[in-house]
Motif scaffolding. Structure first.
Motif, PDB file in Angstrom:
ATOM      1  N   ALA A 247      12.911 -11.155  -1.430  1.00 27.77           N
ATOM      2  CA  ALA A 247      12.540 -11.973  -0.264  1.00 27.77           C
ATOM      3  C   ALA A 247      12.234 -11.081   0.927  1.00 27.77           C
ATOM      4  O   ALA A 247      11.218 -11.257   1.623  1.00 27.77           O
ATOM      5  N   ALA A 248      13.108 -10.093   1.182  1.00 30.76           N
ATOM      6  CA  ALA A 248      12.852  -9.150   2.272  1.00 30.76           C
ATOM      7  C   ALA A 248      11.701  -8.210   1.915  1.00 30.76           C
ATOM      8  O   ALA A 248      10.902  -7.829   2.783  1.00 30.76           O
ATOM      9  N   GLY A 249      11.604  -7.856   0.633  1.00 28.16           N
ATOM     10  CA  GLY A 249      10.524  -6.975   0.203  1.00 28.16           C
ATOM     11  C   GLY A 249       9.152  -7.581   0.398  1.00 28.16           C
ATOM     12  O   GLY A 249       8.159  -6.861   0.581  1.00 28.16           O
ATOM     13  N   ALA A 250       9.078  -8.892   0.380  1.00 27.18           N
ATOM     14  CA  ALA A 250       7.789  -9.561   0.578  1.00 27.18           C
ATOM     15  C   ALA A 250       7.205  -9.217   1.947  1.00 27.18           C
ATOM     16  O   ALA A 250       5.979  -9.063   2.093  1.00 27.18           O
ATOM     17  N   ILE A 251       8.051  -9.079   2.948  1.00 26.20           N
ATOM     18  CA  ILE A 251       7.575  -8.719   4.287  1.00 26.20           C
ATOM     19  C   ILE A 251       6.979  -7.315   4.280  1.00 26.20           C
ATOM     20  O   ILE A 251       5.922  -7.060   4.873  1.00 26.20           O
ATOM     21  N   THR A 252       7.646  -6.410   3.567  1.00 29.66           N
ATOM     22  CA  THR A 252       7.124  -5.040   3.452  1.00 29.66           C
ATOM     23  C   THR A 252       5.759  -5.041   2.785  1.00 29.66           C
ATOM     24  O   THR A 252       4.836  -4.334   3.214  1.00 29.66           O
ATOM     25  N   THR A 255       3.023  -6.434   5.193  1.00 30.84           N
ATOM     26  CA  THR A 255       2.721  -5.631   6.379  1.00 30.84           C
ATOM     27  C   THR A 255       2.320  -4.195   6.074  1.00 30.84           C
ATOM     28  O   THR A 255       1.942  -3.454   6.992  1.00 30.84           O
ATOM     29  N   SER A 256       2.381  -3.784   4.813  1.00 31.49           N
ATOM     30  CA  SER A 256       2.065  -2.397   4.470  1.00 31.49           C
ATOM     31  C   SER A 256       0.593  -2.077   4.753  1.00 31.49           C
ATOM     32  O   SER A 256      -0.307  -2.877   4.461  1.00 31.49           O
ATOM     33  N   ASP A 257       0.344  -0.885   5.295  1.00 32.56           N
ATOM     34  CA  ASP A 257      -1.024  -0.433   5.532  1.00 32.56           C
ATOM     35  C   ASP A 257      -1.557   0.412   4.381  1.00 32.56           C
ATOM     36  O   ASP A 257      -2.646   0.974   4.478  1.00 32.56           O
ATOM     37  N   ARG A 258      -0.787   0.462   3.278  1.00 35.90           N
ATOM     38  CA  ARG A 258      -1.204   1.288   2.135  1.00 35.90           C
ATOM     39  C   ARG A 258      -1.939   0.482   1.065  1.00 35.90           C
ATOM     40  O   ARG A 258      -2.446   1.054   0.108  1.00 35.90           O
ATOM     41  N   ILE A 259      -1.949  -0.824   1.195  1.00 41.95           N
ATOM     42  CA  ILE A 259      -2.740  -1.673   0.297  1.00 41.95           C
ATOM     43  C   ILE A 259      -3.457  -2.729   1.140  1.00 41.95           C
ATOM     44  O   ILE A 259      -3.040  -3.029   2.263  1.00 41.95           O
ATOM     45  N   LYS A 260      -4.517  -3.297   0.559  1.00 37.52           N
ATOM     46  CA  LYS A 260      -5.310  -4.286   1.283  1.00 37.52           C
ATOM     47  C   LYS A 260      -5.665  -5.441   0.346  1.00 37.52           C
ATOM     48  O   LYS A 260      -5.817  -5.249  -0.859  1.00 37.52           O
ATOM     49  N   GLY A 261      -5.793  -6.643   0.924  1.00 39.89           N
ATOM     50  CA  GLY A 261      -6.245  -7.801   0.163  1.00 39.89           C
ATOM     51  C   GLY A 261      -5.106  -8.630  -0.405  1.00 39.89           C
ATOM     52  O   GLY A 261      -4.063  -8.095  -0.813  1.00 39.89           O
ATOM     53  N   PHE A 262      -5.317  -9.932  -0.476  1.00 37.54           N
ATOM     54  CA  PHE A 262      -4.281 -10.842  -0.955  1.00 37.54           C
ATOM     55  C   PHE A 262      -3.922 -10.574  -2.415  1.00 37.54           C
ATOM     56  O   PHE A 262      -2.751 -10.545  -2.780  1.00 37.54           O
ATOM     57  N   VAL A 263      -4.935 -10.406  -3.261  1.00 40.47           N
ATOM     58  CA  VAL A 263      -4.673 -10.213  -4.689  1.00 40.47           C
ATOM     59  C   VAL A 263      -3.838  -8.955  -4.917  1.00 40.47           C
ATOM     60  O   VAL A 263      -2.868  -8.962  -5.696  1.00 40.47           O
ATOM     61  N   ALA A 268       1.509  -6.465  -6.124  1.00 36.66           N
ATOM     62  CA  ALA A 268       2.629  -5.607  -5.730  1.00 36.66           C
ATOM     63  C   ALA A 268       3.933  -6.401  -5.682  1.00 36.66           C
ATOM     64  O   ALA A 268       4.985  -5.931  -6.138  1.00 36.66           O
ATOM     65  N   PHE A 269       3.878  -7.617  -5.157  1.00 40.43           N
ATOM     66  CA  PHE A 269       5.085  -8.444  -5.055  1.00 40.43           C
ATOM     67  C   PHE A 269       5.586  -8.857  -6.432  1.00 40.43           C
ATOM     68  O   PHE A 269       6.797  -8.872  -6.683  1.00 40.43           O
ATOM     69  N   ALA A 270       4.680  -9.175  -7.347  1.00 40.76           N
ATOM     70  CA  ALA A 270       5.085  -9.569  -8.698  1.00 40.76           C
ATOM     71  C   ALA A 270       5.826  -8.432  -9.397  1.00 40.76           C
ATOM     72  O   ALA A 270       6.863  -8.647 -10.049  1.00 40.76           O
ATOM     73  N   VAL A 271       5.314  -7.200  -9.259  1.00 41.31           N
ATOM     74  CA  VAL A 271       5.992  -6.058  -9.872  1.00 41.31           C
ATOM     75  C   VAL A 271       7.325  -5.798  -9.171  1.00 41.31           C
ATOM     76  O   VAL A 271       8.326  -5.452  -9.819  1.00 41.31           O
ATOM     77  N   LEU A 272       7.365  -5.980  -7.860  1.00 42.77           N
ATOM     78  CA  LEU A 272       8.614  -5.829  -7.125  1.00 42.77           C
ATOM     79  C   LEU A 272       9.698  -6.737  -7.699  1.00 42.77           C
ATOM     80  O   LEU A 272      10.838  -6.298  -7.942  1.00 42.77           O
ATOM     81  N   CYS A 273       9.371  -7.998  -7.934  1.00 46.40           N
ATOM     82  CA  CYS A 273      10.343  -8.942  -8.492  1.00 46.40           C
ATOM     83  C   CYS A 273      10.819  -8.492  -9.868  1.00 46.40           C
ATOM     84  O   CYS A 273      12.021  -8.526 -10.175  1.00 46.40           O
TER      85      CYS A 273
END
Length: 297
Positions: A247-252, A255-263, A268-273
């Motif tokens: 949940a907190a990682g989703a904010i990271t 807001t990260s400037d190292r990746i772009k675009g919704f997809v 990234a979030f799916a792999v994080l989970c």
């Protein structure tokens, strides 16, 4: 006179080593100001041909398993009064050593430098899910240095006298970067993050490779926890926090400037989970016992 000794531990990565050595040949720093030492750590075949293609590069061997002992062997053979550590599967930005030298000379005495490690990706294709995740969460050296007080060893520069003050790296039983960082602080050294000191690292090729990396890291933490008061309770609490942390990682991710675009951010979030769930499960499994560690799995 040689100013910098670049030390590279190697195990079964000849293609990566070739890329690494080419990036060192492309440094903006004058070539006679640094030497390159490759320390093989038990490869199936020595990278003799790779090293031979890069004049001035030395190849040594270390039989004790682990990148820490390999780095120590490189230090013992080094001629420079500055030590620079990089991994065999990394490539250095052309200004890596130049920026490191300038930063070290402008730092307070007894300062150890850690730089920026970025995921290497060709610009002509979209990021895979693992590449997207690692672009955000892997090799967060600024966080390691400023919040936790240590630097990863894949982009680490210091005066040799300061290395000697802290002592050699440990073996594979612990996370050698964290353990060495603790001893460095105990010896009165300080860490400084230098964003201009850039090294690129390839992303892992699959989720299984990512799991394997974390399995090894968790075993390091498990070994380091042994003998500490109430470690089991803290271990369980940490595992449960990991399950809630996406949940907190989703904010990271957002807001990260190292990746772009919704997809890309969704990937990234799916792999994080997936990774955080895997880590928590492994931690809880290790409450029942311990396993041996192999490096560079």
């Amino acid at each position: 006179m040689t100013k910098i000794s670049v030390i590279i531990p190697h195990l079964n990565q000849p293609d990566g080593l070739e890329t690494c050595l080419c990036s060192l040949e492309a440094q903006s720093l004058q070539r006679d100001l640094f030497e390159v030492i490759v320390v093989d750590n038990g490869s199936l075949a020595l990278p003799t041909e790779v090293v031979a293609r890069h004049p001035g590069t030395r190849l040594l061997q270390e039989g004790r398993p682990g990148p820490g002992p390999a780095r120590n062997t490189g230090v013992a053979a080094a001629a420079g009064d500055i030590l620079a550590f990089i991994d065999a599967d990394c490539r250095a930005h052309p200004g890596w050593l130049d920026n490191a030298l300038n930063a070290l000379q402008s730092s307070l005495p007894r300062t150890v430098l850690g730089g920026d490690v970025r995921i290497w990706h060709p610009g002509d294709s979209s990021l895979t899910a693992v590449e997207a995740y690692e672009s955000v969460f892997a090799y967060r050296f600024k966080l390691y240095i400023e919040r936790h007080g240590y630097s990863g060893t894949g982009n680490l520069v210091m005066f040799r006298r300061d290395f000697d003050a802290a002592g050699p790296f440990a073996g594979i039983e612990v996370a050698e970067d964290m353990e060495w960082g603790q001893r460095a602080r105990d010896a009165g050294l300080r860490f400084r993050y230098v964003p201009e000191m850039i090294v690129f690292h390839p992303a892992r090729g699959s989720l299984d490779e990512l799991y394997a990396k974390w399995d090894r890291q968790i075993l390091h933490y498990r070994h380091m926890a042994d003998g500490k008061a109430a470690w089991r309770l803290r271990w369980i609490a940490r595992a449960l926090l990991l399950l809630a942390s996406p949940a907190a990682g989703a904010i990271t991710v957002l807001t990260s400037d190292r990746i772009k675009g919704f997809v890309t951010r969704w990937r990234a979030f799916a792999v994080l989970c997936a990774v955080r769930t895997h880590r928590a499960a492994v931690m809880l499994t290790l409450l029942r016992g311990d396993r041996s560690i192999s490096w560079n799995r």
